[in-house]
Write a protein that holds these residues in place. Structure first.
Motif, mmCIF file in Angstrom:
data_model
loop_
_atom_site.group_PDB
_atom_site.id
_atom_site.type_symbol
_atom_site.label_atom_id
_atom_site.label_comp_id
_atom_site.label_asym_id
_atom_site.label_seq_id
_atom_site.Cartn_x
_atom_site.Cartn_y
_atom_site.Cartn_z
ATOM 1 N N LEU A 69 0.915 -1.210 0.056
ATOM 2 C CA LEU A 69 0.005 0.204 0.014
ATOM 3 C C LEU A 69 0.811 1.394 -0.119
ATOM 4 O O LEU A 69 0.618 2.253 -0.623
ATOM 5 N N LEU A 70 1.850 1.242 0.552
ATOM 6 C CA LEU A 70 2.820 2.350 0.672
ATOM 7 C C LEU A 70 3.434 2.565 -0.503
ATOM 8 O O LEU A 70 3.559 3.866 -0.924
ATOM 9 N N LYS A 71 3.548 1.710 -1.258
ATOM 10 C CA LYS A 71 4.402 1.963 -2.656
ATOM 11 C C LYS A 71 3.363 2.418 -3.666
ATOM 12 O O LYS A 71 3.817 3.137 -4.487
ATOM 13 N N VAL A 72 2.070 2.170 -3.431
ATOM 14 C CA VAL A 72 1.108 2.896 -4.374
ATOM 15 C C VAL A 72 0.293 4.167 -3.775
ATOM 16 O O VAL A 72 -0.410 4.518 -4.516
ATOM 17 N N GLY A 73 0.644 4.586 -2.625
ATOM 18 C CA GLY A 73 0.445 5.761 -2.016
ATOM 19 C C GLY A 73 -0.952 5.603 -1.178
ATOM 20 O O GLY A 73 -1.570 6.906 -1.608
ATOM 21 N N VAL A 74 -1.267 4.487 -1.065
ATOM 22 C CA VAL A 74 -2.751 4.504 -0.462
ATOM 23 C C VAL A 74 -2.893 5.184 0.958
ATOM 24 O O VAL A 74 -1.707 5.325 1.612
ATOM 25 N N SER A 75 -3.823 5.935 1.202
ATOM 26 C CA SER A 75 -3.775 6.788 2.477
ATOM 27 C C SER A 75 -4.624 6.269 3.612
ATOM 28 O O SER A 75 -4.613 6.588 4.421
ATOM 29 N N ARG A 76 -5.349 5.125 3.115
ATOM 30 C CA ARG A 76 -6.482 4.742 4.374
ATOM 31 C C ARG A 76 -6.310 3.284 4.255
ATOM 32 O O ARG A 76 -6.809 2.727 3.078
ATOM 33 N N LEU A 77 -6.471 2.546 5.160
ATOM 34 C CA LEU A 77 -6.547 1.075 5.350
ATOM 35 C C LEU A 77 -7.534 0.653 6.579
ATOM 36 O O LEU A 77 -7.316 1.098 7.594
ATOM 37 N N ALA A 101 6.458 6.412 10.229
ATOM 38 C CA ALA A 101 4.988 6.015 10.290
ATOM 39 C C ALA A 101 4.377 7.214 10.004
ATOM 40 O O ALA A 101 3.288 7.214 9.182
ATOM 41 N N TRP A 102 4.642 8.300 10.718
ATOM 42 C CA TRP A 102 3.796 9.561 10.580
ATOM 43 C C TRP A 102 4.090 10.185 9.096
ATOM 44 O O TRP A 102 3.298 11.018 8.551
ATOM 45 N N GLY A 103 5.081 10.044 8.649
ATOM 46 C CA GLY A 103 5.436 10.730 7.247
ATOM 47 C C GLY A 103 4.889 10.003 6.109
ATOM 48 O O GLY A 103 4.750 10.367 4.779
ATOM 49 N N THR A 104 4.497 8.784 6.234
ATOM 50 C CA THR A 104 3.798 8.290 5.304
ATOM 51 C C THR A 104 2.232 8.315 4.788
ATOM 52 O O THR A 104 1.820 8.316 3.552
ATOM 53 N N GLY A 105 1.666 8.989 5.707
ATOM 54 C CA GLY A 105 0.182 9.599 5.213
ATOM 55 C C GLY A 105 -0.450 8.384 5.483
ATOM 56 O O GLY A 105 -2.028 8.493 5.081
ATOM 57 N N LEU A 106 -0.299 7.054 5.796
ATOM 58 C CA LEU A 106 -1.289 6.073 5.993
ATOM 59 C C LEU A 106 -1.960 6.116 7.279
ATOM 60 O O LEU A 106 -1.340 6.075 8.543
ATOM 61 N N PHE A 107 -3.287 6.219 7.217
ATOM 62 C CA PHE A 107 -4.439 6.268 8.419
ATOM 63 C C PHE A 107 -4.874 4.516 8.170
ATOM 64 O O PHE A 107 -5.353 4.206 7.120
ATOM 65 N N TYR A 108 -4.737 4.021 9.271
ATOM 66 C CA TYR A 108 -5.260 2.647 9.703
ATOM 67 C C TYR A 108 -6.223 2.464 10.600
ATOM 68 O O TYR A 108 -5.847 3.244 11.836
#
Length: 152
Positions: A69-77, A101-108
């Motif tokens: 998911l990080l590779k394709v820029g997903v923001s929500r899991l 973690a904070w810099g990825t923009g991934l919210f889960y």
């Protein structure tokens, strides 16, 4: 509410809080799959070896999913909540994200499946994939990649 969420909500029977494919009769499963087939959605399947336990296999898949998911820029899991076992997923995700973690923009997050009908699609695809045969054929329009974590 998105069109897909409305469609899923409309597929519930009266007094049914969520779709849980395992509990549906075969004729109803076919009806649900037919209604979802034209949807522009795909579910990737992650496979892992369960010899060392189902939880370990799940965490192998969660770690790989997070990386993908990080590779394709997903923001929500969003995961279907397993209540006390949710902490296993959170630890695996935090480990996979590392110090950034904070810099990825991934919210889960974990939600009860009745709170987000989109979770029902993953349940449907996973059930059909596991059942194989005609169910696998019927669910193909909703399937994305099959990621086998057992392969290098």
């Amino acid at each position: 509410m998105t069109k897909l969420r409305k469609l899923l909500m409309g597929l519930r029977m009266p007094n049914q809080r969520e779709l849980h494919f395992k509990k549906e009769a075969p004729a109803r499963r076919k009806q649900i799959l037919s209604a979802l087939a034209p949807a522009t959605v795909h579910v990737d399947i992650y496979l892992a070896c369960c010899r060392k336990g189902e939880e370990r296999a799940r965490q192998t898949c969660v770690a790989r999913l997070t990386d993908d998911l990080l590779k394709v820029g997903v923001s929500r899991l969003v995961f279907d909540s397993r209540e006390v076992r949710d902490d296993h997923d959170l630890l695996t995700i935090r480990t996979a994200l590392g110090k950034s973690a904070w810099g990825t923009g991934l919210f889960y997050e974990h939600l009860p499946s009745e709170n987000d009908p989109l979770l029902w699609i993953a349940d449907i695809v996973a059930w059909c994939y596991g059942a194989g045969g005609d169910w696998l054929r019927r669910v193909r329009p909703l399937m994305g990649n099959v990621v086998d974590t057992r392969l290098p």
